[in-house]
Design a protein around this motif. Structure first.
Motif, mmCIF file in Angstrom:
data_model
loop_
_atom_site.group_PDB
_atom_site.id
_atom_site.type_symbol
_atom_site.label_atom_id
_atom_site.label_comp_id
_atom_site.label_asym_id
_atom_site.label_seq_id
_atom_site.Cartn_x
_atom_site.Cartn_y
_atom_site.Cartn_z
ATOM 1 N N GLN A 1 -7.822 -7.635 2.203
ATOM 2 C CA GLN A 1 -6.838 -6.348 1.921
ATOM 3 C C GLN A 1 -8.158 -6.411 0.844
ATOM 4 O O GLN A 1 -8.335 -4.443 1.910
ATOM 5 C CB GLN A 1 -5.937 -5.908 0.302
ATOM 6 N N TRP B 1 1.028 -1.352 -0.320
ATOM 7 C CA TRP B 1 -0.005 0.299 0.324
ATOM 8 C C TRP B 1 0.573 1.257 -0.134
ATOM 9 O O TRP B 1 0.864 2.145 -1.110
ATOM 10 C CB TRP B 1 -1.194 0.001 1.407
ATOM 11 N N GLN C 1 2.369 -7.715 1.337
ATOM 12 C CA GLN C 1 1.458 -7.226 2.190
ATOM 13 C C GLN C 1 0.206 -7.658 1.119
ATOM 14 O O GLN C 1 -0.945 -7.930 1.895
ATOM 15 C CB GLN C 1 1.079 -5.780 1.959
ATOM 16 N N ILE D 1 -4.987 -7.085 -6.034
ATOM 17 C CA ILE D 1 -5.598 -7.111 -4.731
ATOM 18 C C ILE D 1 -5.819 -8.750 -3.942
ATOM 19 O O ILE D 1 -6.860 -8.795 -4.956
ATOM 20 C CB ILE D 1 -6.776 -5.788 -4.624
#
Lengths: 256, 256
Positions: free
Chosen positions: B57, B35, B88, B53
């Protein structure tokens, strides 16, 4: 020479455990990985119990007279016990120094000290110790919460500077109070309203410099104890400096 | 929203190839991982083609209005295409800028530049770009042999500073000659008989600073072109400083 090839070997399992603080404490040993570190340890007269070495490294006919015991290990064993992806194939099992009853006794306080408050990244820690060595500091104090001195990745990143400086593990509050009792100022490195630009400081021949955690900075308790907090002026739009870079700029900036 | 879960998917194979320079060139894309980088790219108006994504998330209900296309990916796909161990779970496919016919046109030469001569470690490169940003430098020139700007690990280590500075890939000899033609001195950073202590230099408002390869230093050709070589005095017994630490000390020391 004894040869150990299997990952199931009881010694291999023990060596692998030297990656943890508990394992090092239980066995009273720590691991030095690679010729550079091993040779620096020999020069520094570190007590080494055994050298572990691969066939490939033996073939280079190294001088093995400094080691009381030798064990040949397979490449597989080398990869298994190493914290690096491509180990050289030589390891020293070094004797873990006994924890001092008073870690603050017999320290050279005539030159500056770097204090690490809850620093987490082994690479950052190692680089800061190496930089402190280059800057002529007397030692580095590892505070509670900071990664252990003898963690293999930390040992590796220090690249031999661990044998040039005094390294201690201690409660930093006690150490800050000791420095201050001897008239040495202790500088923090957290930006706040009272912070001073580091170039405006005339640091004396000896002082303490505290670097904090990568994400959260210094602990509030320690910050309250410091004589002054220093900041490095940021001219561009970077939000912050890497902690090891900031430490380098401050160490060389303060101690010229 | 399109969902892609399989490592065998043709798109996944293409994204994985964005880790290589060839793959980026062929597809005209590069990958921004996490991010922080993605948001910095949006702020900097970088052209983004698609956001990848994970479900996890998506569950955080992020603002997705900036992205022309969205693809949901599995955690497995995220791990596969990322250069980090624990991604992430968000990636932007950004449009690779076309190589300039003249990379030396339209540069801001009113402030200093950092020149990277055959630097190899993505972490060192990223840290140096971030530090150059903080020091107020105008840009960083990636010389031939230095790792590519859009390599994912380099992008990641720059932590958003790639959007604050001018970054160019160029022949450093040409760039050094351009700087000198405009009256800006170019400093090397190799210790030799003619080297000057960096604190003895009064650097002007704009100059070039060259950092060399981690093991071998600067190329002889470039070294011969520099106006002066600078050294950082080593007081302790460390053999050298990490290249990113040396760059930080020199950048902040010369450009105060």
């Amino acid at each position: 020479m004894e040869k150990i090839n299997s990952l199931q070997n009881v010694h291999v399992k023990a060596w692998k455990k030297l990656q943890t603080k508990k394992g090092r404490k239980q066995q009273g040993l720590y691991l030095l990985d690679g010729w550079h570190l091993v040779n620096e340890a020999v020069k520094a007269k570190v007590s080494i119990k055994t050298l572990l070495i691969t066939e490939k490294q033996l073939a280079t006919e190294p001088d093995l007279t400094h080691f009381p015991a030798l064990i040949e290990i397979s490449e597989e064993v080398a990869s298994h016990i190493s914290a690096t992806v491509t180990p050289q194939g030589v390891f020293a099992l070094a004797v873990l120094p006994k924890p001092k009853t008073d870690p603050l006794a017999n320290l050279d306080l005539s030159r500056p000290w770097l204090l690490l408050d809850n620093v987490q990244d082994p690479g950052n820690i190692g680089t800061m110790v190496r930089t402190a060595d280059a800057a002529g500091f007397a030692g580095v104090a590892f505070g509670t919460g900071t990664v252990d001195i003898h963690q293999p990745k930390v040992e590796r990143a220090m690249q031999g500077s661990q044998f040039h400086l005094q390294l201690i593990s201690t409660d930093l509050t006690d150490f800050v109070k000791l420095l201050q009792a001897q008239g040495k100022p202790v500088y923090g490195s957290e930006l706040n309203d009272q912070a001073a630009q580091y170039l405006d400081i005339e640091a004396p021949a000896s002082f303490g410099l505290v670097m904090g955690n990568e994400g959260n900075g210094m602990s509030a308790e320690l910050l309250a104890l410091t004589d002054k907090n220093l900041y490095i002026p940021i001219k561009g739009r970077a939000e912050s400096l890497n902690v090891a870079i900031a430490a380098g700029i401050l160490m060389f900036g303060l101690y010229r």
